[in-house]
Design a protein around this motif. Sequence first.
Motif, PDB file in Angstrom:
ATOM      1  N   ASP A 115      79.754  36.376  20.588  1.00 26.88           N
ATOM      2  CA  ASP A 115      78.177  36.700  20.592  1.00 26.88           C
ATOM      3  C   ASP A 115      77.200  35.594  19.409  1.00 26.88           C
ATOM      4  OD1 ASP A 115      75.908  38.383  20.030  1.00 26.88           O
ATOM      5  OD2 ASP A 115      75.897  38.317  17.957  1.00 26.88           O
ATOM      6  N   GLY A 116      76.555  34.974  20.141  1.00 21.00           N
ATOM      7  CA  GLY A 116      75.878  34.041  18.796  1.00 21.00           C
ATOM      8  C   GLY A 116      76.756  33.039  19.566  1.00 21.00           C
ATOM      9  N   SER A 117      77.120  32.752  21.008  1.00 20.32           N
ATOM     10  CA  SER A 117      77.189  31.974  21.603  1.00 20.32           C
ATOM     11  C   SER A 117      76.392  30.766  21.142  1.00 20.32           C
ATOM     12  CB  SER A 117      78.204  32.151  22.654  1.00 20.32           C
ATOM     13  OG  SER A 117      76.915  32.280  23.469  1.00 20.32           O
ATOM     14  N   SER A 118      75.394  30.499  21.948  1.00 20.29           N
ATOM     15  CA  SER A 118      74.642  28.884  20.914  1.00 20.29           C
ATOM     16  C   SER A 118      74.931  28.631  19.994  1.00 20.29           C
ATOM     17  CB  SER A 118      73.009  29.073  21.063  1.00 20.29           C
ATOM     18  OG  SER A 118      72.817  30.195  20.167  1.00 20.29           O
ATOM     19  N   ASN A 203      63.808  36.059  13.769  1.00 15.29           N
ATOM     20  CA  ASN A 203      63.235  34.289  14.034  1.00 15.29           C
ATOM     21  C   ASN A 203      61.614  34.264  14.459  1.00 15.29           C
ATOM     22  OD1 ASN A 203      62.756  32.412  15.944  1.00 15.29           O
ATOM     23  ND2 ASN A 203      64.020  33.134  17.587  1.00 15.29           N
ATOM     24  N   TRP A 237      68.159  33.381   9.109  1.00 15.42           N
ATOM     25  CA  TRP A 237      68.120  33.885   9.941  1.00 15.42           C
ATOM     26  C   TRP A 237      69.642  32.375  10.632  1.00 15.42           C
ATOM     27  CZ3 TRP A 237      67.649  36.875  13.848  1.00 15.42           C
ATOM     28  CH2 TRP A 237      67.375  37.283  14.944  1.00 15.42           C
ATOM     29  N   ALA A 239      70.705  33.312  13.975  1.00 17.11           N
ATOM     30  CA  ALA A 239      71.100  33.360  15.396  1.00 17.11           C
ATOM     31  C   ALA A 239      72.402  33.286  16.221  1.00 17.11           C
ATOM     32  CB  ALA A 239      70.381  32.154  16.453  1.00 17.11           C
ATOM     33  N   SER A 240      72.792  34.528  15.314  1.00 14.77           N
ATOM     34  CA  SER A 240      74.478  35.282  15.581  1.00 14.77           C
ATOM     35  C   SER A 240      74.158  36.189  15.304  1.00 14.77           C
ATOM     36  CB  SER A 240      75.490  33.977  14.779  1.00 14.77           C
ATOM     37  OG  SER A 240      76.383  35.103  14.658  1.00 14.77           O
ATOM     38  N   MET A 241      74.173  37.453  15.956  1.00 11.12           N
ATOM     39  CA  MET A 241      73.685  38.723  15.955  1.00 11.12           C
ATOM     40  C   MET A 241      75.112  39.323  14.738  1.00 11.12           C
ATOM     41  SD  MET A 241      73.358  42.111  17.541  1.00 11.12           S
ATOM     42  CE  MET A 241      72.803  44.009  16.739  1.00 11.12           C
ATOM     43  N   PHE A 255      67.302  43.463   9.204  1.00 12.54           N
ATOM     44  CA  PHE A 255      68.314  42.532  10.945  1.00 12.54           C
ATOM     45  C   PHE A 255      66.420  43.179  12.219  1.00 12.54           C
ATOM     46  CE2 PHE A 255      68.952  41.962  15.109  1.00 12.54           C
ATOM     47  CZ  PHE A 255      69.044  40.762  15.381  1.00 12.54           C
ATOM     48  N   TYR A 257      65.156  42.073  15.767  1.00  4.76           N
ATOM     49  CA  TYR A 257      65.076  41.674  16.753  1.00  4.76           C
ATOM     50  C   TYR A 257      63.960  42.301  17.646  1.00  4.76           C
ATOM     51  CZ  TYR A 257      65.396  37.023  19.789  1.00  4.76           C
ATOM     52  OH  TYR A 257      64.189  35.697  19.633  1.00  4.76           O
ATOM     53  N   LYS A 269      65.507  41.636  23.845  1.00  4.13           N
ATOM     54  CA  LYS A 269      66.692  40.614  23.493  1.00  4.13           C
ATOM     55  C   LYS A 269      67.736  40.879  24.068  1.00  4.13           C
ATOM     56  CE  LYS A 269      68.869  36.313  22.663  1.00  4.13           C
ATOM     57  NZ  LYS A 269      68.228  35.460  23.486  1.00  4.13           N
ATOM     58  N   LEU A 270      68.068  42.224  22.779  1.00  3.32           N
ATOM     59  CA  LEU A 270      70.292  42.672  23.133  1.00  3.32           C
ATOM     60  C   LEU A 270      69.920  43.463  23.640  1.00  3.32           C
ATOM     61  CD1 LEU A 270      69.580  42.618  19.225  1.00  3.32           C
ATOM     62  CD2 LEU A 270      70.212  40.803  20.454  1.00  3.32           C
ATOM     63  N   ARG A 271      71.776  43.515  24.050  1.00  4.52           N
ATOM     64  CA  ARG A 271      71.727  44.819  25.535  1.00  4.52           C
ATOM     65  C   ARG A 271      72.189  46.037  24.362  1.00  4.52           C
ATOM     66  NH1 ARG A 271      72.531  39.582  27.023  1.00  4.52           N
ATOM     67  NH2 ARG A 271      72.953  38.847  25.375  1.00  4.52           N
ATOM     68  N   GLU A 275      75.813  45.405  22.323  1.00  2.57           N
ATOM     69  CA  GLU A 275      75.477  44.720  21.269  1.00  2.57           C
ATOM     70  C   GLU A 275      74.803  45.827  20.255  1.00  2.57           C
ATOM     71  OE1 GLU A 275      74.290  40.406  22.779  1.00  2.57           O
ATOM     72  OE2 GLU A 275      73.475  41.733  23.223  1.00  2.57           O
TER      73      GLU A 275
HETATM   74  P1  FDP Z   1      73.436  34.643  22.130  1.00  5.43           P
HETATM   75  O1  FDP Z   1      71.967  34.638  22.506  1.00  5.43           O
HETATM   76  O2  FDP Z   1      73.986  33.112  21.305  1.00  5.43           O
HETATM   77  O3  FDP Z   1      74.687  35.066  22.663  1.00  5.43           O
HETATM   78  O4  FDP Z   1      73.413  38.385  21.954  1.00  5.43           O
HETATM   79  C1  FDP Z   1      72.201  37.179  21.565  1.00  5.43           C
HETATM   80  C2  FDP Z   1      72.425  36.757  20.636  1.00  5.43           C
HETATM   81  O5  FDP Z   1      72.980  34.991  20.578  1.00  5.43           O
HETATM   82  C3  FDP Z   1      72.112  37.364  18.909  1.00  5.43           C
HETATM   83  O6  FDP Z   1      73.922  37.664  18.236  1.00  5.43           O
HETATM   84  C4  FDP Z   1      71.094  36.804  18.198  1.00  5.43           C
HETATM   85  O7  FDP Z   1      70.633  37.615  17.041  1.00  5.43           O
HETATM   86  C5  FDP Z   1      70.483  36.390  19.032  1.00  5.43           C
HETATM   87  O8  FDP Z   1      70.775  36.000  20.662  1.00  5.43           O
HETATM   88  C6  FDP Z   1      69.043  34.861  18.923  1.00  5.43           C
HETATM   89  O9  FDP Z   1      68.392  34.836  19.851  1.00  5.43           O
HETATM   90  P2  FDP Z   1      67.708  33.672  19.397  1.00  5.43           P
HETATM   91  O10 FDP Z   1      67.818  32.211  19.982  1.00  5.43           O
HETATM   92  O11 FDP Z   1      66.375  34.478  20.041  1.00  5.43           O
HETATM   93  O12 FDP Z   1      67.651  32.773  17.293  1.00  5.43           O
END
Ligand code: FDP
Length: 335
Positions: A115-118, A203, A237, A239-241, A255, A257, A269-271, A275
Amino acid sequence: MSEPITLRRFLTRHAEPGGLDPNLIFLIEDIASACRVIGNRLRNAAFEGNHGLAGDTNVQGEDQKKLDVIADEVFARICESSPRLAALVSEEREDAVWLKEPEGGDYLLFYDPLDGSSNIDVNLSVGSIFSICTVGADGDRDVLKAGRAQMCSGYAIYGPTMMLVLTVGSGVYGFSCEYGTGDFRLTHPRMTIPAETSEFAINASRYRLWDAPVRQYVDECLAGATGPRGRDFNMRWTASMVAEVHRILTRGGVFLYPADDGNRTAGGKLRLLYEASPMALLVEQAGGAATDGQTRILDIAPTGHHQRVPVILGSADEVTRLTDYHTTGATPAHS
Ligand code: FDP
């Protein structure tokens, strides 16, 4: 000072009431092993050429990172031999993977392998989220379980310290991975979320897309001590749940979303299954609350493996306030 107890010792001696099914303990230990391996693969990713994209998209049309694929394979490989695990549901796989003919009392494992792989390529905290439910009756292949049916949920956070945080339905416990032995040891017993907080996570670049209740809430927080809330708020923020929830379990916070004009058609957004539900169970077990704005997350009846939902979770007072804004639309009194 005595050594903190290991995960195994906690599960076999300290879980209550009446002890845990040994097959559930085996499964949780397999999950811990998978997370340990994933943590090592993350640590060595630059040497093994594993940063960057895998060149494929997952079932939800998102670009997969190489490490998303690796983490999914590690989870499946290590957990699939768990004696009473009937099926896996992964973020990275379209359908449930059945490992045996399901019998009542068998386990179902839901997971988001990374999770949060970005955040991987920028070397910030990421995590793995998991949830365990049981098969209802022999031959029952229904994996669409509401969150309140979970026996166990948790996450691993790959941060400055690798940790495993879990609930088996009574309290939330955090285990730190000891450098050298690789043991997970109980370092954070009974994690609790204070009802009050002055920290929120959202966000904010999506402000223009938000619904009125979310705008009102954030505007009031930003107004600080001279605004309707009468105090200053801090914002985070990552960006990693997993990192957001870990911070909230450590020092409180809320938190969001939420549903907005950019994600409403998708449901949010979240599954839900791997998640929102597992995190909602942890947050409730720590004394907090979790909602989609109207409905308690743990009461939502799933309609699909990869269903998305809006998520608002954390310190109970703030979640209640946000729920009030969503349900009554009322402008609240000062507090
Ligand atoms: P990610 O796509 O990088 O896996 O699961 C979705 C998630 O991350 C969450 O971990 C995080 O809170 C959210 O998306 C980040 O969203 P934004 O790109 O809108 O910041």
